[in-house]
Scaffold this motif. Structure first.
Motif, short mmCIF file in Angstrom:
data_model
loop_
_atom_site.label_atom_id
_atom_site.label_comp_id
_atom_site.label_asym_id
_atom_site.label_seq_id
_atom_site.Cartn_x
_atom_site.Cartn_y
_atom_site.Cartn_z
N ARG A 1 -2.67 -5.32 -5.36
CA ARG A 1 -1.64 -4.48 -4.76
C ARG A 1 -2.19 -3.07 -4.52
NH1 ARG A 1 3.34 -2.39 -5.90
NH2 ARG A 1 3.08 -2.31 -8.14
N SER A 2 -2.98 -2.58 -5.47
CA SER A 2 -3.50 -1.22 -5.32
C SER A 2 -4.46 -1.13 -4.13
CB SER A 2 -4.16 -0.74 -6.60
OG SER A 2 -5.44 -1.29 -6.74
N TYR A 3 -5.04 -2.27 -3.73
CA TYR A 3 -5.90 -2.25 -2.56
C TYR A 3 -5.18 -2.74 -1.31
CZ TYR A 3 -9.63 -0.88 -5.59
OH TYR A 3 -10.39 -0.17 -6.47
N GLY A 4 -3.86 -2.78 -1.41
CA GLY A 4 -3.05 -3.04 -0.22
C GLY A 4 -3.05 -4.47 0.25
N ALA A 5 -3.24 -5.45 -0.66
CA ALA A 5 -3.21 -6.85 -0.26
C ALA A 5 -1.81 -7.23 0.23
CB ALA A 5 -3.59 -7.75 -1.44
N THR A 6 -1.77 -8.03 1.30
CA THR A 6 -0.48 -8.55 1.75
C THR A 6 -0.08 -9.67 0.80
OG1 THR A 6 -1.50 -10.26 3.09
CG2 THR A 6 -1.11 -8.13 4.16
N ARG A 7 1.16 -10.14 0.98
CA ARG A 7 1.66 -11.21 0.13
C ARG A 7 0.80 -12.46 0.26
NH1 ARG A 7 5.81 -12.46 -2.80
NH2 ARG A 7 6.56 -14.58 -2.63
N MET A 8 0.47 -12.77 1.50
CA MET A 8 -0.34 -13.96 1.78
C MET A 8 -1.73 -13.81 1.16
SD MET A 8 0.45 -16.66 3.10
CE MET A 8 -0.34 -18.19 3.50
N VAL B 1 4.33 5.93 0.16
CA VAL B 1 5.43 4.99 -0.07
C VAL B 1 4.91 3.68 -0.63
CG1 VAL B 1 7.22 5.83 1.45
CG2 VAL B 1 5.29 4.58 2.41
N GLN B 2 3.60 3.47 -0.45
CA GLN B 2 2.96 2.27 -0.99
C GLN B 2 1.49 2.59 -1.22
OE1 GLN B 2 3.74 -0.41 2.19
NE2 GLN B 2 1.86 0.12 3.26
N PRO B 3 0.78 1.75 -1.97
CA PRO B 3 -0.62 2.04 -2.23
C PRO B 3 -1.38 2.23 -0.92
CG PRO B 3 0.10 0.22 -3.59
CD PRO B 3 1.22 0.50 -2.64
N ASP B 4 -2.21 3.23 -0.86
CA ASP B 4 -3.05 3.46 0.30
C ASP B 4 -4.49 3.62 -0.17
OD1 ASP B 4 -4.48 4.27 2.46
OD2 ASP B 4 -3.17 5.95 3.00
N PRO B 5 -5.25 2.52 -0.16
CA PRO B 5 -6.60 2.53 -0.73
C PRO B 5 -7.57 3.42 0.03
CG PRO B 5 -6.15 0.44 0.34
CD PRO B 5 -4.87 1.19 0.33
N LEU C 1 0.03 7.90 -13.48
CA LEU C 1 -1.08 7.51 -12.62
C LEU C 1 -0.66 6.43 -11.62
CD1 LEU C 1 -3.73 8.95 -12.98
CD2 LEU C 1 -4.68 6.89 -13.98
N MET C 2 0.13 5.46 -12.11
CA MET C 2 0.60 4.39 -11.23
C MET C 2 1.48 4.96 -10.11
SD MET C 2 -0.79 1.63 -12.30
CE MET C 2 -2.18 2.65 -12.80
N MET C 3 2.22 6.01 -10.43
CA MET C 3 3.06 6.62 -9.40
C MET C 3 2.22 7.35 -8.38
SD MET C 3 6.57 7.82 -11.21
CE MET C 3 5.91 8.63 -12.65
N ILE C 4 1.18 8.05 -8.86
CA ILE C 4 0.30 8.75 -7.91
C ILE C 4 -0.40 7.72 -7.02
CG2 ILE C 4 -1.71 10.26 -7.69
CD1 ILE C 4 -0.93 11.50 -10.40
N ALA C 5 -0.71 6.55 -7.60
CA ALA C 5 -1.38 5.50 -6.84
C ALA C 5 -0.45 4.79 -5.87
CB ALA C 5 -2.00 4.49 -7.79
#
Ligand SMILES: Nc1ncnc2c1ncn2[C@@H]1O[C@H](COP(=O)(O)OP(=O)(O)OP(=O)(O)O)[C@@H](O)[C@H]1O
Ligand SMILES: [Mg+2]
Lengths: 260, 269
Positions: free
Chosen positions: A165-172, B90-94, B68-72
């Protein structure tokens, strides 16, 4: 070095595979010798020297090959239905907390019931037919598939999902790249164990009431006191089961370290 | 800015470069569970300028990981706002933020290289570029020769290096690290700290580093944020005015002890 290690090394002076092979060879030898020297009635336990050629003979008979094909087909169809269906049902149930609370205990209840007592009902529902065998095979297997699939889903590590999730994986992507490989070791185990249930269910249904299949010939040859044929069929069935089991186990050991 | 970006001078106190800035404004977080609600954090505000190395310390359970999880962008704050690189998340942006977790959390079915490539492959980056970038990142963390090993063939320290390479591979201006070396032995932890400093000096990323080790925090950071618990509150920001590189002498010196003492007092209060 402690005593346990010393004892271990002592016991390991013969490599385990060699010891295992020797043990199997010894058992076969006893099986060969006991009936020939009159310790056992050879009509009750035909020795390997009789059963071996009988296996060859059976494979030469179109009738036997037909029975074998019937059983394998029933087993395969039941397996191809019960494993995906059980797996998908487990995912649908496992994914939702509310559904889990409702269905999981029920799956455990049904799993605990011996399935053989339902055989007469299956004959009422489907007649004595291919469908009845497959349906009973599916019924025998579905619940163990679901239970092991629950375990497989739970075996996926939460931190692996967070990383995705932290690397932006989609659900699929999460399903295909994290869930699937993450549960593969447990899933292979599920497939292996399910096949045991599945094969047992099919053979049982054939032994109980049928006109064809390996279960049917076992039943017939047992009743007809044709123990050479009976033993040969038992060896064939055992070989099929062991080969399938070991194939999956080999795959399992290849992804052993995936569990770490 | 590539991973190989050359050493630049330390960032000025008031940077105009927003790309690596993190701004946390009146952030609070409440966890709702079946057994009730937990106020993990309340009214946290701070700003981190681009290129700064800051540590967050505080007692266990004070909400460091939650912050940290919130910042991420992995957890949404119940109150307040967070911006990274000048924009809200609004969502993780790697591409803006890389995260390194406590237990390396590598995928055991992938090689070190594929683990590092993972973030790129999610975005369908071309194979060749992917490979180059992964190699570069593994090189940066000193693991060039281990690309084809699986995690179970690597030591704890090496696994964390792979995780670090994975966090760096998209070259995000901000790197978050949640007790990345807590599971390692003392010696490896020290080495890894130096490694992170070396990488930070080369790439000048903004690093937010959560740790239990006060010495580690002082050794690494420009500034230490001190949280207290239940609910987690920001009680102090301690500027570490020790010269870099921080040698053993500096770390054994009086100023170091003063800083350590001050942080310790704030945590206990
Ligand atoms: N997913 C969650 N659901 C409910 N409560 C949570 C959750 N995650 C954390 N908490 C609670 O929030 C508080 C802060 O937790 P957090 O993990 O952020 O603390 P921490 O400072 O990182 O602790 P540690 O130093 O032990 O890692 C704790 O009281 C914890 O019990
Ligand atoms: Mg934590």
């Amino acid at each position: 070095m402690n005593t346990a290690t010393v004892r271990n090394t002592g016991a390991r002076s013969i490599p385990a595979p060699v010891a295992r092979a020797a043990l199997v060879a010894a058992l076969i030898a006893v099986w060969q010798v006991a009936p020939t020297v009159g310790l056992l009635d050879p009509r009750l336990l035909p020795p390997p020297s009789v059963v071996g050629p009988m296996i060859v003979q059976l494979f030469g008979e179109a009738g036997f090959r037909g029975h074998l094909a019937t059983t394998l087909l029933e087993t395969l169809v039941a397996f191809l239905v019960s494993v995906p269906v059980g797996f998908i049902m487990a995912i649908l149930i496992g994914e939702n907390k509310y559904a889990s609370d409702i269905f999981k205990p029920l799956v455990f209840f049904v799993f605990s019931i011996p399935k053989s007592i339902f055989l007469p009902l299956f004959i009422f529902a489907f007649g004595i037919s291919f469908h009845q065998k497959v349906a009973f095979g599916v019924f025998s297997t579905l619940f163990i598939v679901m239970m092991l699939s629950f375990a497989a889903i739970e075996s996926v590590r939460r931190d692996h999902l967070v990383v995705a999730r932290s690397y932006g994986a989609t659900r699929m992507q999460t399903v295909l790249r994290v869930y699937l490989p993450g549960m593969t070791p447990v899933l292979l185990e599920a497939i292996r164990v399910s096949m045991i249930f599945n094969f047992t269910g099919i053979l049982l249904a054939e032994m109980y009431a049928s006109r064809e299949g390996l279960g049917n010939v076992i039943e017939q040859w047992g009743q007809g006191f044709q123990l050479d044929r009976l033993m040969a069929t038992i060896v064939v069935i055992a070989a099929i089961a062991i080969v399938f089991n070991e194939t999956i186990r080999a795959l399992e050991s290849r992804c052993e370290h995936w569990r770490e | 800015m590539g991973l190989k970006a050359v050493v630049s001078s330390p960032s000025p106190a008031f940077s105009t470069d927003e790309s690596g800035a993190v701004e946390v404004t009146n952030v609070g977080h409440v966890y709702e569970t079946a057994s009730g609600t937990t106020e993990a954090l309340t009214d946290i505000s701070f700003r981190v300028e681009t290129g700064r190395f800051i540590s967050i310390v505080g007692p266990s359970g004070c909400g460091k990981s939650s912050l940290l999880m919130m910042i991420a962008g992995l957890v949404q704050p119940t109150r307040g706002t967070i911006t990274a690189g000048g924009r809200p998340l609004v969502q993780p942006d790697p591409t803006r933020i890389g995260v390194v977790f406590q237990d390396a959390s590598l995928y055991p079915w992938l090689t070190a290289r594929s683990n590092v490539e993972f973030p790129l492959s999610l975005r369908h980056v071309d194979h060749k570029i992917r490979r180059e970038r992964a190699e570069e990142a593994l090189d940066l963390v000193g693991l060039a020769g281990f690309a084809d090993k699986h995690p179970h063939e690597l030591s704890g320290g090496m696994k964390q290096r792979v995780a670090l390479a994975r966090g760096l591979v998209q070259d995000p201006p901000i790197l978050l690290m949640d007790e990345p070396f807590a599971a390692l032995d003392e010696q490896t932890r020290l080495t890894m700290g130096d490694e992170v400093l070396r990488i930070w000096e080369r790439t000048r990323k903004t690093i937010i580093f959560v740790t239990h080790g006060l010495s580690e925090a002082i050794h690494l950071s420009d500034e230490v944020l001190v949280l207290t618990s239940r609910p987690g509150k920001l009680v102090d920001r301690v500027s570490v005015d020790l010269p870099r590189p921080r040698s053993f002498e500096v770390m054994g010196g009086r100023r170091f002890e003063e800083l350590r003492e001050r942080i310790w007092q704030r945590i206990r209060s």
